[in-house]
Design an enzyme around this catalytic site. Structure first.
Site, mmCIF file in Angstrom:
data_model
loop_
_atom_site.group_PDB
_atom_site.id
_atom_site.type_symbol
_atom_site.label_atom_id
_atom_site.label_comp_id
_atom_site.label_asym_id
_atom_site.label_seq_id
_atom_site.Cartn_x
_atom_site.Cartn_y
_atom_site.Cartn_z
ATOM 1 N N HIS A 127 1.219 -1.184 0.057
ATOM 2 C CA HIS A 127 -0.161 -0.109 0.113
ATOM 3 C C HIS A 127 0.496 1.582 0.067
ATOM 4 C CE1 HIS A 127 -3.131 -2.948 0.693
ATOM 5 N NE2 HIS A 127 -3.779 -1.735 0.149
ATOM 6 N N GLU A 143 -11.051 -11.257 -3.714
ATOM 7 C CA GLU A 143 -9.150 -11.508 -4.397
ATOM 8 C C GLU A 143 -8.980 -11.891 -3.109
ATOM 9 O OE1 GLU A 143 -8.596 -7.445 -2.027
ATOM 10 O OE2 GLU A 143 -10.169 -7.663 -0.851
ATOM 11 N N CYS A 160 -9.885 -3.402 -9.482
ATOM 12 C CA CYS A 160 -9.367 -2.146 -9.113
ATOM 13 C C CYS A 160 -8.128 -3.047 -8.863
ATOM 14 C CB CYS A 160 -9.880 -1.719 -7.901
ATOM 15 S SG CYS A 160 -10.584 -2.694 -6.773
HETATM 16 C C1 PEP Z 1 -6.292 -4.929 -4.352
HETATM 17 O O1 PEP Z 1 -5.941 -6.493 -3.332
HETATM 18 O O2 PEP Z 1 -6.226 -6.010 -5.672
HETATM 19 C C2 PEP Z 1 -7.492 -3.853 -4.261
HETATM 20 C C3 PEP Z 1 -7.196 -3.131 -4.972
HETATM 21 O O3 PEP Z 1 -7.136 -3.950 -2.874
HETATM 22 P P1 PEP Z 1 -6.128 -3.281 -1.973
HETATM 23 O O4 PEP Z 1 -4.566 -2.487 -2.915
HETATM 24 O O5 PEP Z 1 -6.637 -2.080 -0.851
HETATM 25 O O6 PEP Z 1 -5.569 -4.578 -1.082
HETATM 26 MG MG MG Z 2 -7.281 -6.009 -1.809
#
Ligand code: PEP
Ligand code: MG
Length: 583
Positions: A196, A440, A511
């Site tokens: 992140h 996911e 996403c």
């Molecule tokens: C993902 O896991 O692809 C996602 C978009 O969520 P995050 O990156 O916030 O875990």
């Molecule tokens: Mg995620």
């Protein structure tokens, strides 16, 4: 390594594109830890008062929690807050803490010590009842400590001139503080491409290289550094010639960006007129301007958990509401997908009782929807905020990390109860608000057909799907080479999810970072993806590719690639189709 040498090149993981040339701001590791402080005699009365105030504040919060859970889920669920109040009011515990403070120990250390002793005494007892009580005492400890410790320090807020931050690590909460100052780029020892921290760098549109292993030990504060986020390298002590070369490269990039900016108002449509939605991922309302400037047609992922960083109290329902209202108003006439909080994993907050526990395997621990179901009072506030905002904005709700249908149903049950309460309070919301889930977790991908029947839309979270399917930690630089979106298992899972969604008559988006990687655009198009949600800066590049390829050709390419059994055959086809030359 000696800094008298010129052009010291360190190779890391390219986390956010772009080039920055500047001076090092070396951020020492300064993670918060509880320290024992000696309180002088004349300050002990004030320390006791501080302790009392923190306990009172915790009691008031617990009462509110009780009422909140009681009104939505009933007394049975609310009992937990009552148990916490009983622990807080335990006279023996209070007496021991007060005695320590009276003897000159700071309040937070005294609370921690006394409660930790009780918790440890339960360790030896193999019994479900005691295990639960242990967890309750831990929760209460965290709540009191949260109120005693107050606002988290923001070391990065000290930066007052343009700098490049070099650090062993940066947490997502650290990087949020960057938003408010002069950081031009950052470089860290640890971290992976889809951590992140890397994602925030992209949203800030600053270059970043992570996983450099030893940069924090080798960079000197104030020395010149180049961060090349395109190639994933950092150059310490660059020569004049290297600096000049990079400056030229910066000019070329800026000319390219100007060219791409011309696509802003054009649709994301292939040459044979197949249209997809090109949306943006954001973690903060301030990013909406960039989303609009880059020509997205909505927000496909609002990472609402970033609201929980660098603050002293939980966001209230009103704050949730205001923030979703702000984003959705700015985005009109387009829609916004608000993801319910995904705290945990590498997104830990130092916020009150959510702060203290470091799990052994945080990515597989109490994260995202699991945390919301365990602490419904946090979930309820957010759901009320989202629903209220939906009365005016075009908002869709999305749950993260759903791993099975039971979890989805439990979340929906709470949602329905929150809706019922709002109705009885005559508070307006969109009765037809669409509810989706991120796919996911591999278990969810495998039963995507089952989940799809109970959802209005699906969004594939490849960042986590890849990590969990390939058993590769997304933030660990040692296994970055194994983190491969084009692994046949990943491609087959993605196709399976898209087909399951379409079979159920719903749209499927993506996403995760893969959606914003131009290398995969044609392949994902060909697999039938309906929505690409990417970081705002990637929108023009992805749009350019979509507008330059044919859907029919993409479908054929995807079909061929899905038949491949290994990565080498896949990359051969990718090369033949000149995927790379298209961006
Ligand atoms: C993902 O896991 O692809 C996602 C978009 O969520 P995050 O990156 O916030 O875990
Ligand atoms: Mg995620």
């Amino acid at each position: 390594m000696s800094l008298s040498k010129k052009n010291i090149i360190l190779k890391g993981v390219a986390a956010s594109p772009g080039i920055a040339i500047g001076k090092v701001f070396l951020l020492e590791d300064d993670e918060y830890c509880l320290i024992h402080k000696e309180i002088p005699k004349n300050a002990r009365a004030a320390e006791l008062k501080r302790l009392d105030e923190a306990i009172e504040k915790t009691r008031a919060e617990l009462k509110t929690t009780y009422q909140k859970i009681n009104s939505v889920l009933g007394e049975n669920y609310a009992k937990i807050a009552d148990v916490h109040i009983m622990i807080l009011d335990d006279p023996v515990m209070k007496k021991d803490v007060v005695k320590m403070v009276d003897d000159g120990v700071n309040a937070e250390y005294a609370v921690f010590k006394v409660l930790d002793k009780i918790i440890r005494s339960f360790d030896a007892i193999e019994d479900d009842y005691f295990r639960e009580r242990k967890q309750d005492i831990q929760d209460v400890t965290k709540k009191i400590l949260g109120n005693l410790l107050g606002k988290e320090k923001k070391p990065l807020s000290k930066i007052d001139k343009e700098s490049i931050v070099v650090s062993h690590n940066l947490t997502p909460a650290d990087t949020v503080a960057i938003r408010e100052n002069f950081v031009k780029a950052f470089a860290t020892d640890i971290g992976g491409k889809t951590s992140h921290t890397a994602i925030v760098a992209q949203s800030l549109e600053i270059p970043a290289v992570v996983g450099l292993r030893s940069i924090s030990a080798n960079a000197l504060s104030g020395s010149v550094i180049i961060v090349d986020g395109n190639q994933g390298i950092v150059i310490l002590n660059p020569t004049e010639e290297t600096i000049a070369n990079y400056k030229r490269e910066l000019d070329i990039q800026s000319a390219k960006s100007k060219e791409l900016a011309k696509l802003k108002d054009m649709p994301a449509e292939t040459v044979d007129k197949h249209t997809v939605q090109l949306l943006a991922n954001i973690d903060n309302a301030d990013e909406v301007k960039s989303v609009i400037n880059n020509g997205a047609s909505g927000i496909g992922l609002y990472r609402s958990e970033f609201m929980f960083f660098n603050r002293s109290a939980m966001p209230s329902e009103e704050e949730h509401y205001q923030s979703y209202m702000k984003v959705s108003k700015m985005m009109m006439p387009y829609g916004v997908i608000v993801r319910s909080i995904d705290l945990g994993g590498d997104k830990l907050t130092n916020l009150g009782f959510l702060s203290m526990e470091r799990e052994q395997n945080p990515f597989m621990g109490l994260r995202a929807i699991r945390l919301c179901l365990k602490y419904p009072e946090i979930f309820i506030d957010q759901l009320r905020g989202i629903l209220r905002a939906s009365s005016e904005g075009k908002i869709r709700l999305m749950y993260p990390m759903i791993s099975g249908v039971e979890e989805l149903r439990e979340a929906n049950k709470i949602l329905e109860k929150v809706k019922k309460n709002l109705r009885s309070e005559n508070i307006k919301f969109d009765e037809n608000i669409e509810v989706g889930a991120m796919i996911e977790v591999p278990s969810a991908a495998i039963i995507a057909d089952v989940l799809a029947k109970e959802l209005d839309f699906i969004s594939i979270g490849t960042n986590d799907l890849i990590q969990y399917t390939l058993a590769v930690d997304r933030v660990n630089e040692n296994v970055t080479h194994l983190y491969d979106p084009s692994h046949p298992a990943i491609l087959r899972l993605i196709k399976r999810i898209i087909d399951a969604g379409h079979e159920a008559g719903i749209d499927v988006g993506m996403c995760g970072e893969m959606a914003g990687d131009p290398y995969y655009t044609m392949l994902l198009l060909g697999m039938g993806l309906d929505e690409f949600s990417v970081s705002p800066a990637q929108i023009p590049k992805i749009k350019k590719i979509i507008r330059s390829v044919s859907y029919e050709e993409s479908k054929m390419a995807a079909e061929q690639i899905l038949k491949c059994e290994d990565k080498e055959s896949i990359s051969k086809i990718m090369k033949r189709l000149k995927f790379k030359e298209r961006y």
